[in-house]
Write an enzyme that holds these catalytic residues in place. Structure first.
Site, PDB file in Angstrom:
ATOM      1  N   ASN A   7       0.873  -1.176   0.000  1.00  0.00           N
ATOM      2  CA  ASN A   7       0.000   0.000   0.000  1.00  0.00           C
ATOM      3  C   ASN A   7       0.909   1.225   0.000  1.00  0.00           C
ATOM      4  OD1 ASN A   7      -1.815   2.023   0.481  1.00  0.00           O
ATOM      5  ND2 ASN A   7      -2.653   1.155   2.366  1.00  0.00           N
ATOM      6  N   LYS A  14       3.056   0.893   3.318  1.00  0.00           N
ATOM      7  CA  LYS A  14       2.655  -0.142   4.280  1.00  0.00           C
ATOM      8  C   LYS A  14       2.728  -1.482   3.554  1.00  0.00           C
ATOM      9  CE  LYS A  14      -0.698   2.679   6.683  1.00  0.00           C
ATOM     10  NZ  LYS A  14      -2.079   3.018   6.495  1.00  0.00           N
ATOM     11  N   ARG A  95      -2.634  -2.117  -3.373  1.00  0.00           N
ATOM     12  CA  ARG A  95      -3.817  -1.303  -3.144  1.00  0.00           C
ATOM     13  C   ARG A  95      -3.723  -0.096  -4.071  1.00  0.00           C
ATOM     14  NH1 ARG A  95      -5.651   1.761   2.390  1.00  0.00           N
ATOM     15  NH2 ARG A  95      -7.627   2.466   1.577  1.00  0.00           N
ATOM     16  N   HIS A 184     -12.740   3.321   0.250  1.00  0.00           N
ATOM     17  CA  HIS A 184     -12.799   2.297   1.321  1.00  0.00           C
ATOM     18  C   HIS A 184     -13.533   1.035   0.860  1.00  0.00           C
ATOM     19  CE1 HIS A 184     -12.605   5.656   4.609  1.00  0.00           C
ATOM     20  NE2 HIS A 184     -11.394   5.165   4.378  1.00  0.00           N
ATOM     21  N   HIS A 212     -17.478   2.645   8.357  1.00  0.00           N
ATOM     22  CA  HIS A 212     -16.013   2.588   8.452  1.00  0.00           C
ATOM     23  C   HIS A 212     -15.560   3.915   9.044  1.00  0.00           C
ATOM     24  CE1 HIS A 212     -11.866   1.549   6.850  1.00  0.00           C
ATOM     25  NE2 HIS A 212     -11.763   2.841   7.147  1.00  0.00           N
ATOM     26  N   GLY A 214     -12.622   5.670  10.684  1.00  0.00           N
ATOM     27  CA  GLY A 214     -11.213   5.817  11.049  1.00  0.00           C
ATOM     28  C   GLY A 214     -10.873   7.279  10.882  1.00  0.00           C
ATOM     29  N   ARG A 245     -10.836  16.105   7.446  1.00  0.00           N
ATOM     30  CA  ARG A 245     -11.601  16.482   6.238  1.00  0.00           C
ATOM     31  C   ARG A 245     -13.001  16.957   6.621  1.00  0.00           C
ATOM     32  NH1 ARG A 245     -10.545  10.877   3.209  1.00  0.00           N
ATOM     33  NH2 ARG A 245      -8.652  10.547   4.416  1.00  0.00           N
ATOM     34  N   ASP A 287      -6.848  12.974  17.098  1.00  0.00           N
ATOM     35  CA  ASP A 287      -6.934  11.587  17.565  1.00  0.00           C
ATOM     36  C   ASP A 287      -8.196  11.405  18.398  1.00  0.00           C
ATOM     37  OD1 ASP A 287      -6.471   9.157  19.188  1.00  0.00           O
ATOM     38  OD2 ASP A 287      -4.553   9.188  18.125  1.00  0.00           O
ATOM     39  N   PHE A 288      -8.966  10.398  18.037  1.00  0.00           N
ATOM     40  CA  PHE A 288     -10.246  10.158  18.697  1.00  0.00           C
ATOM     41  C   PHE A 288     -10.081   9.909  20.201  1.00  0.00           C
ATOM     42  CE2 PHE A 288     -13.768   7.267  19.866  1.00  0.00           C
ATOM     43  CZ  PHE A 288     -14.827   8.107  19.575  1.00  0.00           C
ATOM     44  N   ARG A 289      -8.921   9.329  20.582  1.00  0.00           N
ATOM     45  CA  ARG A 289      -8.697   9.087  22.018  1.00  0.00           C
ATOM     46  C   ARG A 289      -8.645  10.393  22.790  1.00  0.00           C
ATOM     47  NH1 ARG A 289      -4.529   4.509  20.274  1.00  0.00           N
ATOM     48  NH2 ARG A 289      -4.485   5.953  18.543  1.00  0.00           N
ATOM     49  N   GLY A 335     -10.584   2.135  13.143  1.00  0.00           N
ATOM     50  CA  GLY A 335     -10.072   2.581  14.450  1.00  0.00           C
ATOM     51  C   GLY A 335     -11.122   3.090  15.422  1.00  0.00           C
ATOM     52  N   GLU A 338     -14.233   0.494  15.817  1.00  0.00           N
ATOM     53  CA  GLU A 338     -13.924  -0.709  16.592  1.00  0.00           C
ATOM     54  C   GLU A 338     -13.675  -0.399  18.064  1.00  0.00           C
ATOM     55  OE1 GLU A 338     -10.681  -2.788  14.548  1.00  0.00           O
ATOM     56  OE2 GLU A 338     -11.665  -2.267  12.658  1.00  0.00           O
ATOM     57  N   GLU A 389      -8.149  -4.886   5.318  1.00  0.00           N
ATOM     58  CA  GLU A 389      -8.035  -4.638   3.881  1.00  0.00           C
ATOM     59  C   GLU A 389      -6.905  -5.462   3.262  1.00  0.00           C
ATOM     60  OE1 GLU A 389      -8.249  -0.584   5.262  1.00  0.00           O
ATOM     61  OE2 GLU A 389      -9.180  -0.027   3.361  1.00  0.00           O
TER      62      GLU A 389
HETATM   63  P1  AMP Z   1      -7.783   4.220  11.377  1.00  0.00           P
HETATM   64  O1  AMP Z   1      -7.771   5.315  10.362  1.00  0.00           O
HETATM   65  O2  AMP Z   1      -8.772   3.131  11.084  1.00  0.00           O
HETATM   66  O3  AMP Z   1      -6.416   3.687  11.710  1.00  0.00           O
HETATM   67  O4  AMP Z   1      -8.317   4.880  12.744  1.00  0.00           O
HETATM   68  C1  AMP Z   1      -7.645   5.919  13.386  1.00  0.00           C
HETATM   69  C2  AMP Z   1      -8.522   6.487  14.495  1.00  0.00           C
HETATM   70  O5  AMP Z   1      -8.896   5.438  15.397  1.00  0.00           O
HETATM   71  C3  AMP Z   1      -7.824   7.547  15.334  1.00  0.00           C
HETATM   72  O6  AMP Z   1      -8.688   8.639  15.523  1.00  0.00           O
HETATM   73  C4  AMP Z   1      -7.564   6.844  16.642  1.00  0.00           C
HETATM   74  O7  AMP Z   1      -7.605   7.719  17.718  1.00  0.00           O
HETATM   75  C5  AMP Z   1      -8.714   5.858  16.741  1.00  0.00           C
HETATM   76  N1  AMP Z   1      -8.326   4.742  17.621  1.00  0.00           N
HETATM   77  C6  AMP Z   1      -7.403   3.802  17.386  1.00  0.00           C
HETATM   78  N2  AMP Z   1      -7.284   2.979  18.473  1.00  0.00           N
HETATM   79  C7  AMP Z   1      -8.151   3.433  19.414  1.00  0.00           C
HETATM   80  C8  AMP Z   1      -8.510   3.039  20.741  1.00  0.00           C
HETATM   81  N3  AMP Z   1      -7.947   2.004  21.336  1.00  0.00           N
HETATM   82  N4  AMP Z   1      -9.476   3.766  21.379  1.00  0.00           N
HETATM   83  C9  AMP Z   1     -10.062   4.805  20.775  1.00  0.00           C
HETATM   84  N5  AMP Z   1      -9.769   5.237  19.540  1.00  0.00           N
HETATM   85  C10 AMP Z   1      -8.830   4.572  18.853  1.00  0.00           C
END
Ligand code: AMP
Length: 403
Positions: A7, A14, A95, A184, A212, A214, A245, A287-289, A335, A338, A389
């Protein structure tokens, strides 16, 4: 057969080496900062003496040829390699972001396919040229190994005209191919199939909506095994509010901002791609965290960003339930999908209880598993499934190479 999955991004790469028969990952990792100072390779072998280790090698990688050479050296390294020689690589799966309308399914790469991918560079100027570099470098280094291209857009080529046409002069579609493509696709296809498999129902009998979520996020309506609508559009900037975005906005905003901010269209476009979405709404968090932590602490900006994000998902799923005149299964993946258990619960309770959806709190808290999170009496089955993927690319590659 071992399939090398590649990828390729503009400055990253990757990779995974997958035994496509057993579907076991033998090694995976990424090369970062290709062509930029400070480049490194991360390599994680999953068999041999160093199985489970994370090996990081900092080394100049002026271009993708160097990067792929380094990956191949790692794979056959005496100490931490996972195969005896490169002869053990049976095929390469790439990819590729955009296949346009012509490349509507995965294909074995030949000169004509290369030309077709090149023609799609106009539609995906950030991604397709990098994908092509990966293909050309692999061909130079392993000229006798068959290669397959797997497209992010292909799964959505089954969308009906009413879902992919924009309300623009029709000749923009015929002359410039301006339409909804969606991205995606490999993830949506993998996850929707896996859902049917877990539920032990025929794939062709289900109405499934895949979320999806992420850094990039999109939703797809899958009816009878076919994508019938999806939220990303002509480009991956459309649809949901994402990490950086903007998602769907009124097109008049661009012109308005050009005037107000004294910027060019190109500059505004960059803002829509890189400084908007969750990042823009939260004042700099992506970052979602961090967003989740901010919400727990009552931070107003994080709560606002989360609210907009959840509302986007909830209403888009509602639209796709209408598009399919019903929905059997809703799946969260990637991410955020899940890992965002609280977000999943909140969306289901605040927005979808009218559909008869009920969540099992205990199952919803399970992370890292493919699981049904709705109760047995829920009218719609809600699931969490880990996307994969690379495995999907390995499967498609093996299927085509074996033919
Ligand atoms: P992806 O693009 O699918 O790799 O997803 C990235 C997003 O998933 C980022 O915003 C991360 O903060 C979030 N993410 C990944 N691992 C976790 C986790 N354990 N808890 C909460 N959010 C997560």
């Amino acid at each position: 057969m071992n399939v090398f999955v590649v990828n390729c991004g503009s400055s990253s790469l990757k990779y995974q080496l997958i035994d496509a028969q057993s579907e076991v990952v033998l090694a995976k990792g990424l090369c970062e900062r290709i062509g930029i100072e400070g480049s490194q390779i991360v390599y994680k072998p999953a068999r041999g003496k160093r199985s489970g280790d994370k090996i990081v090698i900092q080394s100049p990688m002026p271009d993708h040829t160097n990067a792929i050479r380094m990956v191949l050296e790692c794979l056959v390294n005496e100490d931490y390699g996972v195969i005896g020689s490169l002869e053990e690589i049976g095929a390469i799966g790439h990819r590729v972001a955009h296949g346009g309308e012509k490349l509507a399914s995965s294909v074995v790469i030949d000169d004509e396919v290369l030309k077709d991918i090149e023609e799609c560079c106009e539609l995906a100027p950030l991604h397709n040229p990098a994908n092509l570099i990966g293909i050309n470098v692999c061909h130079d280094l392993m000229p006798h190994v068959p290669m397959v291209a797997v497209f992010d857009t292909a799964f959505h080529q089954t969308m009906p005209e009413k879902a992919y046409l924009y309300g623009l002069p029709y000749r923009y579609y015929t002359d410039y191919k301006i339409r909804r493509y969606g991205f995606h696709g490999t993830s949506h296809s993998y996850v929707s199939k896996k859902a049917a498999q877990i539920l032990d129902k025929p794939y062709e009998s289900l109405k499934t909506i895949v979320c999806h979520l992420g850094n990039g996020a999109s939703i797809c309506a899958v009816k009878n095994g076919k994508s019938v609508d999806t939220s990303m559009g002509f480009t991956p900037v459309a649809g949901l509010v994402m990490g950086t975005r903007c998602g769907d906005i009124d097109p008049a905003i661009v012109d308005y901002l050009v005037e107000k901010e004294h910027k060019t269209v190109h500059e505004i476009n960059t803002i829509l791609n890189k400084e908007s979405g969750i990042y823009g709404l939260s004042g700099g968090l992506v970052d979602f965290r961090d967003i989740r932590k901010g919400c727990q602490e009552g931070d107003e900006k994080c709560l606002r960003a989360m609210d907009v994000f959840m509302y986007n998902i909830a209403t888009r799923v509602g639209a796709y339930a209408a598009a399919m005149n019903g929905v059997d299964v809703i799946v969260f993946t990637a991410g955020i999908g899940e890992n965002g258990d609280q977000m999943r619960k909140d969306i289901c309770e605040q927005y979808w209880s009218y559909m008869g959806i009920k969540i099992d709190d205990e199952k919803n808290r399970l992370s890292g598993e493919d699981v049904v999170i709705s109760t047995p009496d829920s009218k719609v089955t809600v699931m969490v499934i880990g996307t994969n993927e690379e495995l999907m690319i390995a499967r498609e590659t093996m299927a085509l190479v074996k033919e």
